[in-house]
Write a protein that holds these residues in place. Structure first.
Motif, mmCIF file in Angstrom:
data_model
loop_
_atom_site.group_PDB
_atom_site.id
_atom_site.type_symbol
_atom_site.label_atom_id
_atom_site.label_comp_id
_atom_site.label_asym_id
_atom_site.label_seq_id
_atom_site.Cartn_x
_atom_site.Cartn_y
_atom_site.Cartn_z
ATOM 1 N N VAL A 40 -0.037 -0.333 -8.486
ATOM 2 C CA VAL A 40 -0.636 -0.037 -7.183
ATOM 3 C C VAL A 40 0.459 -0.215 -6.136
ATOM 4 C CG1 VAL A 40 -2.291 -0.786 -5.442
ATOM 5 C CG2 VAL A 40 -2.973 -0.699 -7.847
ATOM 6 N N THR A 41 0.698 0.833 -5.379
ATOM 7 C CA THR A 41 1.703 0.785 -4.325
ATOM 8 C C THR A 41 1.053 1.158 -3.003
ATOM 9 O OG1 THR A 41 3.444 1.403 -5.898
ATOM 10 C CG2 THR A 41 3.930 1.638 -3.547
ATOM 11 N N VAL A 42 1.193 0.279 -2.025
ATOM 12 C CA VAL A 42 0.606 0.517 -0.707
ATOM 13 C C VAL A 42 1.745 0.701 0.286
ATOM 14 C CG1 VAL A 42 -0.970 -0.314 1.056
ATOM 15 C CG2 VAL A 42 -1.339 -0.949 -1.345
ATOM 16 N N SER A 43 1.783 1.861 0.903
ATOM 17 C CA SER A 43 2.844 2.160 1.867
ATOM 18 C C SER A 43 2.383 1.804 3.282
ATOM 19 C CB SER A 43 3.227 3.635 1.792
ATOM 20 O OG SER A 43 2.122 4.434 2.155
ATOM 21 N N SER A 44 3.349 1.400 4.091
ATOM 22 C CA SER A 44 3.011 1.005 5.472
ATOM 23 C C SER A 44 3.067 2.193 6.417
ATOM 24 C CB SER A 44 3.975 -0.090 5.942
ATOM 25 O OG SER A 44 5.300 0.362 5.856
ATOM 26 N N GLN A 81 -12.804 -2.678 -6.997
ATOM 27 C CA GLN A 81 -12.795 -1.857 -5.788
ATOM 28 C C GLN A 81 -11.934 -2.551 -4.756
ATOM 29 O OE1 GLN A 81 -14.306 1.225 -5.096
ATOM 30 N NE2 GLN A 81 -13.095 1.063 -3.226
ATOM 31 N N MET A 82 -10.917 -1.842 -4.285
ATOM 32 C CA MET A 82 -9.961 -2.412 -3.349
ATOM 33 C C MET A 82 -10.002 -1.627 -2.044
ATOM 34 S SD MET A 82 -6.777 -3.170 -5.934
ATOM 35 C CE MET A 82 -6.370 -1.433 -6.127
ATOM 36 N N ASN A 83 -10.396 -2.278 -0.984
ATOM 37 C CA ASN A 83 -10.463 -1.656 0.330
ATOM 38 C C ASN A 83 -9.484 -2.327 1.290
ATOM 39 O OD1 ASN A 83 -12.649 -0.070 -0.600
ATOM 40 N ND2 ASN A 83 -14.128 -1.632 0.001
ATOM 41 N N SER A 84 -9.225 -1.657 2.379
ATOM 42 C CA SER A 84 -8.325 -2.196 3.415
ATOM 43 C C SER A 84 -7.022 -2.697 2.809
ATOM 44 C CB SER A 84 -9.025 -3.333 4.183
ATOM 45 O OG SER A 84 -10.211 -2.882 4.789
ATOM 46 N N LEU A 85 -6.445 -1.868 1.976
ATOM 47 C CA LEU A 85 -5.207 -2.262 1.299
ATOM 48 C C LEU A 85 -4.061 -2.398 2.281
ATOM 49 C CD1 LEU A 85 -5.673 -0.013 -1.812
ATOM 50 C CD2 LEU A 85 -5.306 -2.488 -1.898
ATOM 51 N N ASN A 86 -3.178 -3.334 1.989
ATOM 52 C CA ASN A 86 -1.977 -3.522 2.796
ATOM 53 C C ASN A 86 -0.779 -3.626 1.868
ATOM 54 O OD1 ASN A 86 -1.551 -6.422 2.115
ATOM 55 N ND2 ASN A 86 -3.511 -6.656 3.174
ATOM 56 N N PRO A 87 0.424 -3.482 2.407
ATOM 57 C CA PRO A 87 1.620 -3.484 1.538
ATOM 58 C C PRO A 87 1.750 -4.734 0.673
ATOM 59 C CG PRO A 87 2.181 -2.594 3.685
ATOM 60 C CD PRO A 87 0.771 -3.105 3.787
ATOM 61 N N GLU A 88 1.189 -5.853 1.104
ATOM 62 C CA GLU A 88 1.263 -7.086 0.303
ATOM 63 C C GLU A 88 0.421 -6.993 -0.966
ATOM 64 O OE1 GLU A 88 2.919 -7.462 3.913
ATOM 65 O OE2 GLU A 88 0.748 -7.147 3.740
ATOM 66 N N ASP A 89 -0.413 -5.989 -1.072
ATOM 67 C CA ASP A 89 -1.210 -5.783 -2.286
ATOM 68 C C ASP A 89 -0.455 -4.991 -3.345
ATOM 69 O OD1 ASP A 89 -3.951 -5.240 -0.078
ATOM 70 O OD2 ASP A 89 -3.594 -7.049 -1.270
ATOM 71 N N THR A 90 0.737 -4.531 -3.007
ATOM 72 C CA THR A 90 1.545 -3.779 -3.968
ATOM 73 C C THR A 90 1.897 -4.670 -5.158
ATOM 74 O OG1 THR A 90 2.464 -2.300 -2.306
ATOM 75 C CG2 THR A 90 3.733 -2.605 -4.331
ATOM 76 N N ALA A 91 1.567 -4.199 -6.346
ATOM 77 C CA ALA A 91 1.784 -4.985 -7.560
ATOM 78 C C ALA A 91 1.347 -4.165 -8.768
ATOM 79 C CB ALA A 91 0.993 -6.288 -7.519
ATOM 80 N N SER A 115 -6.834 1.960 -15.469
ATOM 81 C CA SER A 115 -6.574 3.246 -14.828
ATOM 82 C C SER A 115 -6.961 3.141 -13.363
ATOM 83 C CB SER A 115 -7.348 4.366 -15.509
ATOM 84 O OG SER A 115 -8.744 4.133 -15.414
ATOM 85 N N GLY A 116 -6.522 4.132 -12.599
ATOM 86 C CA GLY A 116 -6.914 4.200 -11.194
ATOM 87 C C GLY A 116 -5.854 3.755 -10.216
ATOM 88 N N GLY A 117 -4.728 3.279 -10.713
ATOM 89 C CA GLY A 117 -3.662 2.889 -9.809
ATOM 90 C C GLY A 117 -2.999 4.098 -9.177
ATOM 91 N N GLY A 118 -2.120 3.825 -8.222
ATOM 92 C CA GLY A 118 -1.415 4.920 -7.560
ATOM 93 C C GLY A 118 -0.820 4.484 -6.247
ATOM 94 N N LEU A 119 -0.448 5.485 -5.470
ATOM 95 C CA LEU A 119 0.149 5.261 -4.153
ATOM 96 C C LEU A 119 -0.901 5.536 -3.081
ATOM 97 C CD1 LEU A 119 2.622 4.845 -2.292
ATOM 98 C CD2 LEU A 119 3.072 7.308 -2.536
ATOM 99 N N VAL A 120 -1.041 4.621 -2.156
ATOM 100 C CA VAL A 120 -2.031 4.765 -1.092
ATOM 101 C C VAL A 120 -1.435 4.217 0.200
ATOM 102 C CG1 VAL A 120 -3.132 2.536 -1.589
ATOM 103 C CG2 VAL A 120 -4.459 4.346 -0.485
ATOM 104 N N GLN A 121 -1.862 4.760 1.315
ATOM 105 C CA GLN A 121 -1.402 4.257 2.604
ATOM 106 C C GLN A 121 -2.150 2.981 2.986
ATOM 107 O OE1 GLN A 121 -1.776 7.529 5.395
ATOM 108 N NE2 GLN A 121 0.353 8.116 5.056
ATOM 109 N N ALA A 122 -1.503 2.195 3.809
ATOM 110 C CA ALA A 122 -2.153 0.975 4.302
ATOM 111 C C ALA A 122 -3.483 1.316 4.955
ATOM 112 C CB ALA A 122 -1.240 0.263 5.287
ATOM 113 N N GLY A 123 -4.472 0.498 4.660
ATOM 114 C CA GLY A 123 -5.810 0.751 5.161
ATOM 115 C C GLY A 123 -6.678 1.557 4.224
ATOM 116 N N GLY A 124 -6.065 2.112 3.195
ATOM 117 C CA GLY A 124 -6.794 2.939 2.242
ATOM 118 C C GLY A 124 -7.479 2.128 1.160
ATOM 119 N N SER A 125 -8.083 2.866 0.224
ATOM 120 C CA SER A 125 -8.853 2.246 -0.857
ATOM 121 C C SER A 125 -8.453 2.829 -2.208
ATOM 122 C CB SER A 125 -10.354 2.481 -0.646
ATOM 123 O OG SER A 125 -10.806 1.893 0.554
#
Length: 125
Positions: free
Chosen positions: A121-125, A83-93, A7-17
């Motif tokens: 987990v989807t990271v938007s730019s 715990q995932m910090n400083s997420l970037n679009p390449e972390d989308t998976a 659990s805990g996945g979702g959509l987050v902006q780049a740089g988010g956690s």
């Protein structure tokens, strides 16, 4: 059998956690199992992200996430966290939790015996 529920996945902006959780259950689950996180992006092979030994005192993370992702576990709750910090679009998976019937960490998917269904987990730019 062992059940793993992420659990805990979702959509987050780049740089988010985000913090992913994986709850383990089942008659045969043991806190002596090492736990790991893997991910798979569309069109790619599943890749190792992080792992923790049965106690959580030994952890390892992939070079691609070092310094940004941290794995931990709470054996009183049979739960492992990512715990995932400083997420970037390449972390989308899709992120998968896995359990290994050994106390030591493993970094290959072949070393794991049980798998969860995954959380997106989807990271938007």
């Amino acid at each position: 059998q062992v059940q793993l529920v992420e659990s805990g996945g979702g959509l987050v902006q780049a740089g988010g956690s985000l913090r992913l959780s994986c709850a383990a259950s089942g008659r045969t689950f043991s806190s002596n199992y090492a736990m790991g996180w893997f991910r798979q992006a569309p069109g790619t092979e599943r890749e190792f992200v992080a792992a923790a030994s049965y106690s959580g005192r030994t952890t390892t993370v992939a070079d691609s996430v070092k310094g940004r992702f941290t794995i931990s576990r709470d054996n009183t709750k049979n739960t492992v966290y990512l715990q995932m910090n400083s997420l970037n679009p390449e972390d989308t998976a899709v992120y998968y939790c896995a359990a290994r019937t050994r106390v030591s960490v493993g970094t290959s998917g072949r070393e794991y015996d049980y798998w969860g269904q995954g959380t997106q987990v989807t990271v938007s730019s």
